[in-house]
Design a protein around this motif. Structure first.
Motif, PDB file in Angstrom:
ATOM      1  N   LYS A 112       0.707  -1.191  -0.066  1.00 37.39           N
ATOM      2  CA  LYS A 112      -0.022   0.074  -0.013  1.00 37.39           C
ATOM      3  C   LYS A 112       0.828   1.263   0.042  1.00 37.39           C
ATOM      4  O   LYS A 112       1.827   1.205   0.596  1.00 37.39           O
ATOM      5  CB  LYS A 112      -1.043  -0.081   1.392  1.00 37.39           C
ATOM      6  N   LEU A 113       0.475   2.250  -0.941  1.00 38.05           N
ATOM      7  CA  LEU A 113       0.895   3.544  -0.841  1.00 38.05           C
ATOM      8  C   LEU A 113       0.229   4.451  -0.193  1.00 38.05           C
ATOM      9  O   LEU A 113      -1.017   4.651  -0.903  1.00 38.05           O
ATOM     10  CB  LEU A 113       1.674   3.935  -2.384  1.00 38.05           C
ATOM     11  N   THR A 114       0.585   5.328   0.730  1.00 36.54           N
ATOM     12  CA  THR A 114      -0.177   6.115   1.458  1.00 36.54           C
ATOM     13  C   THR A 114       0.445   7.661   1.388  1.00 36.54           C
ATOM     14  O   THR A 114       1.789   7.528   1.307  1.00 36.54           O
ATOM     15  CB  THR A 114      -0.715   6.041   2.787  1.00 36.54           C
ATOM     16  N   GLY A 115      -0.203   8.636   1.770  1.00 38.69           N
ATOM     17  CA  GLY A 115       0.220  10.140   2.085  1.00 38.69           C
ATOM     18  C   GLY A 115      -0.657  11.194   2.336  1.00 38.69           C
ATOM     19  O   GLY A 115      -1.950  10.944   1.995  1.00 38.69           O
ATOM     20  N   TYR A 120      -3.337   6.089  -1.963  1.00 41.00           N
ATOM     21  CA  TYR A 120      -3.001   6.338  -3.149  1.00 41.00           C
ATOM     22  C   TYR A 120      -3.501   4.842  -3.938  1.00 41.00           C
ATOM     23  O   TYR A 120      -4.101   4.912  -5.103  1.00 41.00           O
ATOM     24  CB  TYR A 120      -1.675   6.724  -3.530  1.00 41.00           C
ATOM     25  N   PHE A 121      -2.728   3.623  -3.589  1.00 41.65           N
ATOM     26  CA  PHE A 121      -3.441   2.480  -4.169  1.00 41.65           C
ATOM     27  C   PHE A 121      -2.710   1.437  -3.169  1.00 41.65           C
ATOM     28  O   PHE A 121      -1.839   1.523  -2.245  1.00 41.65           O
ATOM     29  CB  PHE A 121      -2.465   2.301  -5.409  1.00 41.65           C
ATOM     30  N   GLU A 122      -3.516   0.156  -3.471  1.00 40.76           N
ATOM     31  CA  GLU A 122      -2.954  -0.973  -2.330  1.00 40.76           C
ATOM     32  C   GLU A 122      -3.283  -2.014  -3.508  1.00 40.76           C
ATOM     33  O   GLU A 122      -4.440  -2.156  -4.087  1.00 40.76           O
ATOM     34  CB  GLU A 122      -4.208  -1.136  -1.506  1.00 40.76           C
ATOM     35  N   LEU A 123      -2.158  -2.768  -3.906  1.00 39.94           N
ATOM     36  CA  LEU A 123      -2.290  -3.630  -4.869  1.00 39.94           C
ATOM     37  C   LEU A 123      -1.119  -5.018  -4.452  1.00 39.94           C
ATOM     38  O   LEU A 123      -0.616  -4.641  -3.231  1.00 39.94           O
ATOM     39  CB  LEU A 123      -1.454  -3.239  -6.138  1.00 39.94           C
TER      40      LEU A 123
END
Length: 166
Positions: A112-115, A120-123
């Motif tokens: 997961k990319l967060t900010g 932003y996405f979870e793949l």
């Protein structure tokens, strides 16, 4: 060839192609050059590609998430071809070691990319590797081949011969 070995072979091929393009950087190239106002400089762009081969690849394989903090991000800004090649070679070796030791079953795990409190996405790690590492590297590498054209450099073939016959 099994799936995991195929990903390693693809990484090695793309890393070598990146090395050929960096090696085409002419002596005296202006690392502050950018073709348009909103473009990155050659230093920013090539530094980003080389960092993705190291930092992004490592984060994807060894972590399950990244919380982006843009105000804390300090991009690596190379000033010479020699510096780019040295960092690239170290990043390729480190990433190959991590990738070779990676448990193939872990490709299904989530990443997961967060900010700023936003996801932003979870793949899966596999999809993150394909999109945010490999495809991202290839995309920006294509951009910096255009910069090389602006420098008057001869380009090596990437997926076959180039217009320069290399």
């Amino acid at each position: 060839m099994d799936f995991h070995k195929g990903l390693i072979a693809e990484f090695e091929h793309e890393a070598e192609t990146t090395r050929k393009l960096i090696d085409a950087t002419p002596d005296g190239a202006d690392f502050n050059y950018k073709p348009a106002e909103k473009s990155m400089t050659y230093s920013q762009l090539t530094g980003h590609v080389v960092s993705m081969i190291g930092d992004w690849a490592k984060m994807t394989l060894t972590q399950d998430s990244l919380d982006m903090k843009p105000d804390e991000y300090k991009p690596w800004l190379p000033t010479s071809k020699a510096e780019l090649l040295e960092k690239l070679d170290g990043n390729v070796a480190a990433t190959k070691n991590i990738l070779s030791a990676f448990n193939a079953a872990d490709w299904e795990r989530s990443w997961k990319l967060t900010g700023n409190g936003q996801v932003y996405f979870e793949l899966s790690k596999y999809m993150t590797w394909r999109t945010m590492v490999m495809n991202h590297i290839i995309h920006h590498r294509g951009q910096f081949s255009v910069y090389l054209r602006h420098f008057g450099a001869k380009l090596p073939g990437i997926y076959g011969p180039s217009a320069d016959g290399m």
